[in-house]
Design a protein around this motif. Sequence first.
Motif, PDB file in Angstrom:
ATOM      1  N   GLY A   1      40.510  42.603  44.784  1.00 40.82           N
ATOM      2  CA  GLY A   1      40.294  44.234  44.666  1.00 40.82           C
ATOM      3  C   GLY A   1      39.328  44.291  43.513  1.00 40.82           C
ATOM      4  O   GLY A   1      39.010  43.521  42.884  1.00 40.82           O
ATOM      5  N   PRO A   2      39.427  45.499  43.133  1.00 43.04           N
ATOM      6  CA  PRO A   2      38.324  45.876  42.117  1.00 43.04           C
ATOM      7  C   PRO A   2      38.955  45.518  40.415  1.00 43.04           C
ATOM      8  O   PRO A   2      38.151  45.571  39.475  1.00 43.04           O
ATOM      9  CB  PRO A   2      38.350  47.407  42.101  1.00 43.04           C
ATOM     10  N   GLU A   3      40.131  45.066  40.745  1.00 39.07           N
ATOM     11  CA  GLU A   3      40.800  44.697  39.346  1.00 39.07           C
ATOM     12  C   GLU A   3      40.320  43.093  39.078  1.00 39.07           C
ATOM     13  O   GLU A   3      40.612  42.494  38.030  1.00 39.07           O
ATOM     14  CB  GLU A   3      42.080  44.691  39.493  1.00 39.07           C
ATOM     15  N   LEU A   4      39.661  42.500  39.878  1.00 36.59           N
ATOM     16  CA  LEU A   4      39.142  41.109  39.596  1.00 36.59           C
ATOM     17  C   LEU A   4      38.620  40.939  38.269  1.00 36.59           C
ATOM     18  O   LEU A   4      37.816  41.947  37.823  1.00 36.59           O
ATOM     19  CB  LEU A   4      38.064  40.979  40.623  1.00 36.59           C
ATOM     20  N   GLY A   5      39.155  40.123  37.365  1.00 30.98           N
ATOM     21  CA  GLY A   5      38.736  40.092  36.160  1.00 30.98           C
ATOM     22  C   GLY A   5      37.265  39.847  35.866  1.00 30.98           C
ATOM     23  O   GLY A   5      36.522  40.506  35.208  1.00 30.98           O
ATOM     24  N   ALA A   6      36.874  38.538  36.492  1.00 33.64           N
ATOM     25  CA  ALA A   6      35.488  38.051  36.460  1.00 33.64           C
ATOM     26  C   ALA A   6      34.911  37.092  37.386  1.00 33.64           C
ATOM     27  O   ALA A   6      35.648  36.507  38.049  1.00 33.64           O
ATOM     28  CB  ALA A   6      35.353  37.253  34.813  1.00 33.64           C
ATOM     29  N   VAL A   7      33.736  37.045  37.351  1.00 33.36           N
ATOM     30  CA  VAL A   7      33.223  35.910  38.432  1.00 33.36           C
ATOM     31  C   VAL A   7      32.285  35.040  37.437  1.00 33.36           C
ATOM     32  O   VAL A   7      31.721  35.463  36.556  1.00 33.36           O
ATOM     33  CB  VAL A   7      32.357  36.333  39.564  1.00 33.36           C
ATOM     34  N   ARG A   8      32.224  33.809  37.828  1.00 35.40           N
ATOM     35  CA  ARG A   8      31.346  32.658  37.034  1.00 35.40           C
ATOM     36  C   ARG A   8      30.360  32.124  37.838  1.00 35.40           C
ATOM     37  O   ARG A   8      30.440  31.844  39.077  1.00 35.40           O
ATOM     38  CB  ARG A   8      32.490  31.752  36.606  1.00 35.40           C
ATOM     39  N   ILE A   9      29.303  32.162  37.425  1.00 36.39           N
ATOM     40  CA  ILE A   9      27.988  31.479  37.986  1.00 36.39           C
ATOM     41  C   ILE A   9      27.660  30.356  37.432  1.00 36.39           C
ATOM     42  O   ILE A   9      27.453  30.254  36.064  1.00 36.39           O
ATOM     43  CB  ILE A   9      26.661  32.646  38.208  1.00 36.39           C
ATOM     44  N   ASP A  10      27.546  29.115  37.997  1.00 35.81           N
ATOM     45  CA  ASP A  10      27.317  27.963  37.287  1.00 35.81           C
ATOM     46  C   ASP A  10      25.892  27.080  37.805  1.00 35.81           C
ATOM     47  O   ASP A  10      25.789  25.950  37.423  1.00 35.81           O
ATOM     48  CB  ASP A  10      28.349  26.987  37.722  1.00 35.81           C
TER      49      ASP A  10
END
Length: 442
Positions: free
Chosen positions: A254-263
């Motif tokens: 949901g919109p509460e997702l803390g973060a995404v990581r791009i590697d």
Amino acid sequence: MNSADLGRRVGVPSTALFTDQYELTMVQAALKAGTAGRHSVFEAFTRRLPEGRRYGVVAGTGRVLDAVENFHFDDEMLGFLRDRAIVDGPTLDYLADYRFGGDIWGYPEGEVYFPGSPILRVEGSFAECVLLETAILSILNHDSAIAAAASRMSAAAGGRRLIEMGARRTHELSAVASARAAYIGGFDTTSDLAAGFRYNIPTVGTSAHAFTLLHDSERDAFRAQVDSLGRGTTLLVDTYDVAEAVRTAVEIAGPELGAVRIDSGDLLLVAHRVRQQLDELGATGTKIVVTSDLDEYAIASLAAAPVDAYGVGTQLVTGSGHPTCSMVYKLVARAGSGDPADELRPVAKKSMGAKSSKGGRKWAARRLDEEGVAEAEVIGTGPVPAELAGRQLLVELVRGGEVVAREPLDAARERHVAARAGLPLSAMQLSRGEAVIPTEYV
């Protein structure tokens, strides 16, 4: 409980054999010659900054204090020295009773330094001071190099968060020291739990590509992570297709997702696309973390990208091209006899070229311009000029063998922020250049 307490609670083994053999053979010869007890002054300094660097950062002082406290020879060590015939019997007797009983002054941890700065001054008998040379240089050269790289990365990040994650790129013990030095230099967190445990540095970490590959689908992996760690977790979105992963991540968390990581990939381009996609999906508060072989130059190149945090590994723990500060530890003054009242005499190496040094016990002060910005590092051996009396840099660290200046790691971190802010703006430039202020000898 502060970081110093944590370091003592974990326990530090004897550091006495973290040394070069010639330290011990010098002691043996000096004992035989009757010169081992001469009052002596050693200083740790660097003749030049690493190429292109504009300032150095003092780090490792707290670890030096631990090393000095724990520098003693136990029975097993003495047996090793005896069996190898490294030193003779009288020297073994001296080492069996060894405890540093002198005084140490130095730049406080987190302070900046320049060529010639007397970063650490060690006073006592020749024998007790010379034994500490290798341990002191090993710690200061490593930690100050990492802290300098961290400081440059912190300046390039412009207030965005920095994650130290280099444990898998260096020796397991240097990884802990690197995390400590990086925290002083401006990093916010570490992935290394040993560093978190020993020094109370905030730790972070969620999952790697292996976790996604373990599951039958990316959706299953994300679901498992969110169910375990909550919606505020950070999901790694570049295992397969980034756009599809971001869509799936927001569907699950949901919109509460803390973060995404791009590697991987073109981080500037991908970060812009991911930010746009997150916003369109309503996840406007979801942060973007980027990793992938970053250094200060890569971080600076991402200044215009919608990035919230950087994770740095290899380049940080290797000093971003400068894994040492080339500090040396030189005898600069000594008495003419073993009499404690004997006057100290300046001594210095006078070899040809760049390896000469300046004798005498030194003080250091930083002169400021009318706007309160540093304009020179002033170093002298005589009386301190009245206008510099309040600007002296060395502080007392050890008195009569007892540590008198332990402090929480956050104090060194805060000191570095203030010290860096007091430098000319050109100190923050990543382009190659000379030291940002000159060193003047008076």
